[in-house]
Motif scaffolding. Structure first.
Motif, PDB file in Angstrom:
ATOM      1  N   ILE D 323     -68.522  80.535  -5.041  1.00  8.62           N
ATOM      2  CA  ILE D 323     -67.187  80.716  -4.518  1.00  8.62           C
ATOM      3  C   ILE D 323     -66.378  79.565  -3.970  1.00  8.62           C
ATOM      4  CG2 ILE D 323     -67.565  81.857  -2.711  1.00  8.62           C
ATOM      5  CD1 ILE D 323     -65.023  83.633  -3.572  1.00  8.62           C
ATOM      6  N   MET D 324     -67.167  78.701  -2.549  1.00 10.39           N
ATOM      7  CA  MET D 324     -66.441  77.857  -2.336  1.00 10.39           C
ATOM      8  C   MET D 324     -65.989  76.930  -3.397  1.00 10.39           C
ATOM      9  SD  MET D 324     -66.476  77.944   1.307  1.00 10.39           S
ATOM     10  CE  MET D 324     -66.753  79.242   2.552  1.00 10.39           C
ATOM     11  N   ASP D 325     -66.938  76.228  -4.160  1.00  9.50           N
ATOM     12  CA  ASP D 325     -67.105  75.372  -4.987  1.00  9.50           C
ATOM     13  C   ASP D 325     -65.787  75.456  -6.382  1.00  9.50           C
ATOM     14  OD1 ASP D 325     -68.657  74.170  -4.539  1.00  9.50           O
ATOM     15  OD2 ASP D 325     -70.000  74.432  -6.060  1.00  9.50           O
ATOM     16  N   ALA D 326     -64.908  77.427  -6.319  1.00  9.71           N
ATOM     17  CA  ALA D 326     -64.347  77.651  -7.054  1.00  9.71           C
ATOM     18  C   ALA D 326     -63.041  77.079  -6.124  1.00  9.71           C
ATOM     19  CB  ALA D 326     -64.905  79.221  -7.119  1.00  9.71           C
ATOM     20  N   TYR D 327     -63.155  77.672  -5.435  1.00  7.75           N
ATOM     21  CA  TYR D 327     -61.862  77.103  -4.317  1.00  7.75           C
ATOM     22  C   TYR D 327     -61.769  75.681  -4.355  1.00  7.75           C
ATOM     23  CZ  TYR D 327     -60.506  81.741  -1.857  1.00  7.75           C
ATOM     24  OH  TYR D 327     -59.451  83.399  -2.083  1.00  7.75           O
ATOM     25  N   GLU D 328     -62.113  74.988  -3.963  1.00  4.77           N
ATOM     26  CA  GLU D 328     -62.552  73.765  -3.920  1.00  4.77           C
ATOM     27  C   GLU D 328     -61.550  73.466  -5.654  1.00  4.77           C
ATOM     28  OE1 GLU D 328     -62.883  70.835  -2.496  1.00  4.77           O
ATOM     29  OE2 GLU D 328     -62.097  72.409  -0.914  1.00  4.77           O
ATOM     30  N   THR D 329     -61.945  73.560  -7.063  1.00  2.67           N
ATOM     31  CA  THR D 329     -61.888  73.299  -8.324  1.00  2.67           C
ATOM     32  C   THR D 329     -60.179  73.673  -8.371  1.00  2.67           C
ATOM     33  OG1 THR D 329     -63.856  73.946  -8.874  1.00  2.67           O
ATOM     34  CG2 THR D 329     -62.340  73.958 -10.098  1.00  2.67           C
ATOM     35  N   PHE D 330     -59.825  74.972  -7.462  1.00  9.63           N
ATOM     36  CA  PHE D 330     -58.829  75.582  -7.933  1.00  9.63           C
ATOM     37  C   PHE D 330     -57.725  74.968  -6.972  1.00  9.63           C
ATOM     38  CE2 PHE D 330     -55.763  79.260  -7.259  1.00  9.63           C
ATOM     39  CZ  PHE D 330     -55.077  79.378  -8.779  1.00  9.63           C
ATOM     40  N   GLY D 331     -58.492  74.767  -6.067  1.00  9.47           N
ATOM     41  CA  GLY D 331     -57.685  73.942  -5.140  1.00  9.47           C
ATOM     42  C   GLY D 331     -56.799  72.825  -5.444  1.00  9.47           C
ATOM     43  N   HIS D 332     -57.049  71.938  -6.748  1.00  9.97           N
ATOM     44  CA  HIS D 332     -57.512  70.885  -6.907  1.00  9.97           C
ATOM     45  C   HIS D 332     -56.942  70.402  -8.120  1.00  9.97           C
ATOM     46  CE1 HIS D 332     -59.276  70.127  -2.946  1.00  9.97           C
ATOM     47  NE2 HIS D 332     -58.104  69.406  -3.218  1.00  9.97           N
ATOM     48  N   ALA D 333     -55.906  71.620  -8.800  1.00 12.71           N
ATOM     49  CA  ALA D 333     -56.037  71.772 -10.006  1.00 12.71           C
ATOM     50  C   ALA D 333     -55.280  70.479 -11.027  1.00 12.71           C
ATOM     51  CB  ALA D 333     -54.795  72.938 -10.641  1.00 12.71           C
ATOM     52  N   ALA D 334     -54.404  69.932 -10.022  1.00 11.11           N
ATOM     53  CA  ALA D 334     -53.617  68.473 -10.702  1.00 11.11           C
ATOM     54  C   ALA D 334     -54.761  67.936 -11.414  1.00 11.11           C
ATOM     55  CB  ALA D 334     -52.894  67.861  -9.830  1.00 11.11           C
ATOM     56  N   GLN D 335     -56.347  67.645 -10.194  1.00  9.43           N
ATOM     57  CA  GLN D 335     -56.902  66.868 -10.668  1.00  9.43           C
ATOM     58  C   GLN D 335     -57.952  67.108 -11.733  1.00  9.43           C
ATOM     59  OE1 GLN D 335     -56.136  67.262  -7.764  1.00  9.43           O
ATOM     60  NE2 GLN D 335     -57.222  65.340  -6.362  1.00  9.43           N
ATOM     61  N   THR D 336     -58.322  68.803 -11.553  1.00 12.82           N
ATOM     62  CA  THR D 336     -59.020  69.532 -12.030  1.00 12.82           C
ATOM     63  C   THR D 336     -59.307  70.145 -13.409  1.00 12.82           C
ATOM     64  OG1 THR D 336     -59.247  71.461 -10.759  1.00 12.82           O
ATOM     65  CG2 THR D 336     -60.697  70.076  -9.947  1.00 12.82           C
ATOM     66  N   ARG D 337     -57.803  70.415 -13.874  1.00 18.41           N
ATOM     67  CA  ARG D 337     -56.843  70.585 -14.716  1.00 18.41           C
ATOM     68  C   ARG D 337     -57.175  72.108 -14.095  1.00 18.41           C
ATOM     69  NH1 ARG D 337     -56.432  66.742 -19.729  1.00 18.41           N
ATOM     70  NH2 ARG D 337     -55.641  65.131 -18.608  1.00 18.41           N
ATOM     71  N   ALA D 338     -57.243  72.901 -13.651  1.00 17.91           N
ATOM     72  CA  ALA D 338     -57.375  74.426 -13.719  1.00 17.91           C
ATOM     73  C   ALA D 338     -56.725  75.155 -14.088  1.00 17.91           C
ATOM     74  CB  ALA D 338     -58.211  74.633 -12.322  1.00 17.91           C
ATOM     75  N   LEU D 339     -56.501  76.577 -14.693  1.00 18.39           N
ATOM     76  CA  LEU D 339     -55.758  77.366 -14.799  1.00 18.39           C
ATOM     77  C   LEU D 339     -55.923  78.580 -13.654  1.00 18.39           C
ATOM     78  CD1 LEU D 339     -54.832  77.095 -17.937  1.00 18.39           C
ATOM     79  CD2 LEU D 339     -53.634  76.273 -15.819  1.00 18.39           C
ATOM     80  N   LYS D 340     -57.182  79.147 -14.143  1.00 16.13           N
ATOM     81  CA  LYS D 340     -57.290  80.248 -13.113  1.00 16.13           C
ATOM     82  C   LYS D 340     -58.815  80.135 -13.964  1.00 16.13           C
ATOM     83  CE  LYS D 340     -55.563  83.465 -12.417  1.00 16.13           C
ATOM     84  NZ  LYS D 340     -55.098  83.986 -11.011  1.00 16.13           N
ATOM     85  N   VAL D 341     -59.852  80.756 -11.970  1.00 15.59           N
ATOM     86  CA  VAL D 341     -60.997  80.567 -12.653  1.00 15.59           C
ATOM     87  C   VAL D 341     -61.907  81.561 -12.110  1.00 15.59           C
ATOM     88  CG1 VAL D 341     -61.269  78.005 -11.365  1.00 15.59           C
ATOM     89  CG2 VAL D 341     -61.701  80.631  -9.942  1.00 15.59           C
ATOM     90  N   ILE D 342     -62.821  82.302 -13.281  1.00 16.37           N
ATOM     91  CA  ILE D 342     -64.093  83.334 -12.740  1.00 16.37           C
ATOM     92  C   ILE D 342     -64.657  83.337 -11.895  1.00 16.37           C
ATOM     93  CG2 ILE D 342     -65.065  84.980 -14.378  1.00 16.37           C
ATOM     94  CD1 ILE D 342     -62.147  85.605 -14.887  1.00 16.37           C
ATOM     95  N   ILE D 343     -64.574  84.279 -12.004  1.00 14.63           N
ATOM     96  CA  ILE D 343     -65.928  84.470 -10.296  1.00 14.63           C
ATOM     97  C   ILE D 343     -66.712  85.567 -10.537  1.00 14.63           C
ATOM     98  CG2 ILE D 343     -66.477  84.576  -8.081  1.00 14.63           C
ATOM     99  CD1 ILE D 343     -64.177  83.140  -7.583  1.00 14.63           C
ATOM    100  N   SER D 344     -68.230  85.274 -11.321  1.00 17.79           N
ATOM    101  CA  SER D 344     -68.794  86.547 -11.623  1.00 17.79           C
ATOM    102  C   SER D 344     -69.837  87.224 -10.493  1.00 17.79           C
ATOM    103  CB  SER D 344     -69.605  86.258 -13.153  1.00 17.79           C
ATOM    104  OG  SER D 344     -68.929  86.129 -13.566  1.00 17.79           O
ATOM    105  N   LEU D 345     -70.135  88.164 -10.404  1.00 15.62           N
ATOM    106  CA  LEU D 345     -71.225  89.055  -9.125  1.00 15.62           C
ATOM    107  C   LEU D 345     -71.755  89.517  -9.691  1.00 15.62           C
ATOM    108  CD1 LEU D 345     -68.211  88.769  -8.131  1.00 15.62           C
ATOM    109  CD2 LEU D 345     -69.588  89.570  -6.139  1.00 15.62           C
TER     110      LEU D 345
END
Lengths: 345, 345, 345, 345
Positions: D323-345
């Motif tokens: 989830i820490m990576d997920a926050y990183e990816t989502f928090g740097h959307a301009a670079q990662t081109r992230a829109l929405k991320v899915i976190i599975s449990l």
């Protein structure tokens, strides 16, 4: 406790019954202070309402005091004075979320019909948080009883569905209690004309006092002609059917102007002729509705701000011991001139 | 000029007639490029439309070129390509201001009915500024002919009156041209289900190609059952009647869910049974409408943005010399599988 | 003919001018019987309205007699008594068809602004069929002058845009003529509360007579606090801005309840601060509107049925010879207590 | 259980926390299967959201399995798969009855804000019957997570408030996840134009794939000019603000056509300039809204009928351990081109 009980077609009795108890965490038990009789109760007594079985305590209107509440009730506590809506609403099902409380999947019109009602010392009200309303401080509790059913019925099924608007023309067919409730609430929207049509001159005289701009006794068969002469030959923007028989519905078909609405309130026992061979091109709407009582909060505000005085509908008062007399009086309205009767406990 | 003329019940002819001239300052004369035949034209030929007298040039649909204009016409000039609306609208009377062009006090559906129509080389169009529309650059003029009548009829009387909405359920009874026009335009609102009902498997196959999510051949009398199985036993939010006979209207009465709408498009020749003994409590609306063609500008925009392709309704093409064949083809749609025919001049 | 003419910032004169003539087939020439002065006329005289050039005859309100009509005018003929709308509407352009007459592509507010107006013996009215209204038999023509502008402005921009409804709460900021017009017409919808806010006790006293349920002099800076105490700490459902300065608009931002509407009527000369950092989550709407005068027919009906008496807005009367005095009186309303003045010709 | 916890501005941690229990009879405990990160979570982590205190488990979106329910919960039982709405709604208070769930007096946006949220193995959901939705059989549970917040937000605040209609023109300012959600749901109504405006070409390219009819990179300051050239110089019927800063709101003020609507979705941190000196006469509306999630049932139906595919918004997938990576990816959307991320449990 004492209760008024339906015992099968033509049979009614006042009986001693056990006080009801909480069955679901969302229930409340209410001690009745004031109740009334509805035209529907007379239909039940004739055996016309299949869902209502012998042994049922009647009544779906009233004001009372909360006696006890289930564990999930958060809006009310014992001692609160409450208005009981004729419609029980869970607030959760698809219909309730759309504001169609009348079709609540675990509620709707069940009081005094599918479960015991308000013509008794106590009543169990399901879905209490969404089916009871706090009585405002200092409110006239007799007037409030009119908000259980008749006022929202006239307003929602007649006035709202009929889209009564400032400057518009309205005809109300049927000057009984529900037609008069439509008449009172139509005035919220300042229509230019409210034409009341009935065959009973006494009721038309009441309508004039209640704000009808014109009354027509339709006995002579000239109502359509008269309405046309009052509306530049067009007919009315809104025709409200408040009787429930084919003849009055068809009168509405003839009264409605192109672009207008027929708002049905009447409880019909048979089909009617719809003259689509003429109406298909008239850009009209016909609406039906079992009251949702979704406007109760709004009506309470209009009552508190003196925009309406529903106590004008009350013509007779009785104690619960006199409930058989109350039924007699209400059941012979043509002679007694009864509109709504109040029964106090 | 050549014209297709109604000569009394069962009689039609192609005749030479004088070219029409400007009668009022708001008139335009339009040279017809493309026209079509409407189901209503067939009704006229049978003698079913009282307002249409023998000697009348038929046709209320078409695209053409402005030939001349009256002195008060400001929106068009000779040479402009125009779409002719089936509804003439003055833009000034009370009905026009309310958007009810169909009831325009000096217009409405008069073309090819009370005045000569578009199945001719030229037509006089009254109230030109508010009854003609400019053909957008590069538009498919055959597709545009569908905007004279059939597309606004399906859209206004069926889809708009029926309040089709994202996620809602729709049943369309009648998969003829007007039902299919309702089907095409219903998709503007992304309903979850569009169920097409007819007795002709060919037409149902067309409906599937046009976007119906389900088709039902109602010949076996099980349409209600099937629709209920598709809608959690409730019925549909919108039932569109696109036939015009009592049986199909009554089917709609059985298909509509509590809180739903029956939107009538069909032209009815007789009364229907309205089952208020059941429907009074179902919170439904029934609407009727003669098309107002008030959405023509909106439909033009959807056409230009490729949100709809009404040319899919065109099955046959004829020259004006073949107009008798065109009537034969359109008049025997079950055999010819005709939907809309284009007649070019 | 005599005319009141704007001669540049701070300069006005009564002049002899030629009688206007028909320029387009849709024009009418109207002989003025009654006119009035609008707050906008004062703005023009200060030089605040760029579109209005020196040499312009002012005035956009009035009642008169048709003197002559163009060849395409069908609804009026010489001798007809007419109400002149402040908005000229062609009835044909996209905006007119949407009911946005204020943005008519060849009309809108042009009288006494871009073309000569009604403060003269005669006026040319373009688009006569859709910009004039017949004076009903026996109507009070002075009261009717209030329907040229101020009553539709208060009603459309304030009451309709503000969605005033039975039982709702309304605050009107500004108790000048337009705020009072909103107050009078808000009562068509029977709101529970109409709170009038101003800094002039005289105007608030007028508001009480006109039906305000509560008045607040906001000089002490406690208006928000008081309104919250009257509305269970929520604010009002409808806040009507009827002044046109940043402070009053921001007051509305603070008065509006979650889910409520700020309906702007005021003519603003500068930007305002919109506190989206708070309001983004409050589910509110803010509306603006130049009056369309699309409700004039409806207002005429309410007037004829005595649902409203706009003559209550008239405080002073002058002959046209006294028009300079009339401007003085109207321009110093705080001292003269003028609301609307009538100028008779 | 494991949980993602806000520990004060700039501080976050994954912690072991006790499994939550039922506190009220209307609660449910849900075991999370899928959750996601919202832009609002990033705001919280910066310390921008006052109501969210250190120690709070974040997250207000997700799909899970009911673990246990309180005694008054009737719609769900352990084992049911459910969609968790970002808005908790009691279904009983005045706001809930008006459909304004966002302002529920005991709910609203509380999950992951005022009470612990969904970025954990279990979550307590208050008002379960009216805040959870059954997962339809066979539904794509990742796609469903988009219905917790982002899809209803784009749809309700942007598309519904903006009254997007067939044939209309729409501009969406901001092509981030919420702007794209508005883009996807705007297509339910078949507008003629959907113009997407952003400064990031990558996001505009996504917008084209998602159905934008035109994209504009506004970096050059010519967006207004371009939009006017696309709309006959008028501007758009609907301007949707999906960023939340003064510059983009003011761009919307310039883009909106007379009679149009500015529908604000953006979360604003400061006031904006409202140019009433120009807009007072433009007949526009500005709307704000905190999502009510009242359209969740409708959106579920459009999803099931394949009218929309919200899984297109999902760009990255993580396990809860990441989830820490997920926050990183989502928090740097301009670079990662992230829109929405899915976190599975």
């Amino acid at each position: 406790m004492k209760a008024f009980v339906y015992r099968g077609p033509g049979q009614k009795s006042v009986e001693e019954r056990p006080k009801p108890g909480i069955l679901a965490p969302t229930d409340a038990i209410v001690r009745i202070l004031k109740t009334t009789i509805c035209g529907t109760d007379l239909h039940i007594l004739k055996g016309d309402v299949e869902t209502c079985k012998p042994g049922r305590i009647l009544g779906h209107e009233g004001v009372g005091v909360v006696d006890s509440v289930g564990s999930a009730v958060t809006a009310f506590q014992p001692g609160d004075h409450v208005l009981i809506s004729c419609i029980s609403s869970c607030g959760k099902c698809e219909y309730c979320r759309r504001g169609m409380y009348s079709h609540c999947m675990t509620g709707g019109w069940i009081l005094g019909n599918e479960i015991d009602g308000t013509q008794a010392q106590f009543v169990r009200t399901p879905h209490a948080d969404t089916s009871l309303y706090p009585v405002p401080n200092g409110a006239d509790e007799e007037a409030l009883v009119m908000l259980s059913d008749i006022l929202p019925t006239g307003f929602e099924c007649g006035v709202l569905n009929g889209k009564v608007a400032p400057g518009s023309s309205v005809a109300i067919v049927g000057s009984g209690p529900v037609g008069l409730a439509a008449l009172l609430t139509a005035q919220f929207y300042s229509p230019a004309q409210i034409i009341m049509i009935d065959v009973d001159d006494n009721r038309l005289e009441v309508a004039r006092r209640f704000g009808a701009t014109r009354t027509i006794n339709s006995s002579d068969g000239k109502a359509v002609e008269t309405v046309r002469s009052l509306t530049e030959s067009r007919g009315v923007d809104t025709a409200i059917e408040a009787v429930g028989v084919p003849a009055t519905f068809q009168l509405c078909e003839e009264l409605v102007a192109p672009g207008g609405i027929i708002a049905n309130i009447g409880v019909h026992g048979q089909k009617v002729d719809l003259h689509l061979e003429r109406l298909w091109s008239q850009n009209i709407a016909i609406t039906t509705r079992l009251v949702d009582a979704v406007t109760t909060p709004m009506l309470l505000k209009t009552l508190q701000s003196n925009r309406i005085d529903p106590s004008r509908l009350i013509t007779h008062r009785f104690s619960f011991d006199q409930i058989m007399d109350a039924y007699e009086t209400f059941g012979h309205a043509a002679q007694t001139r009864a509109l709504k009767v109040i029964i106090s406990l």
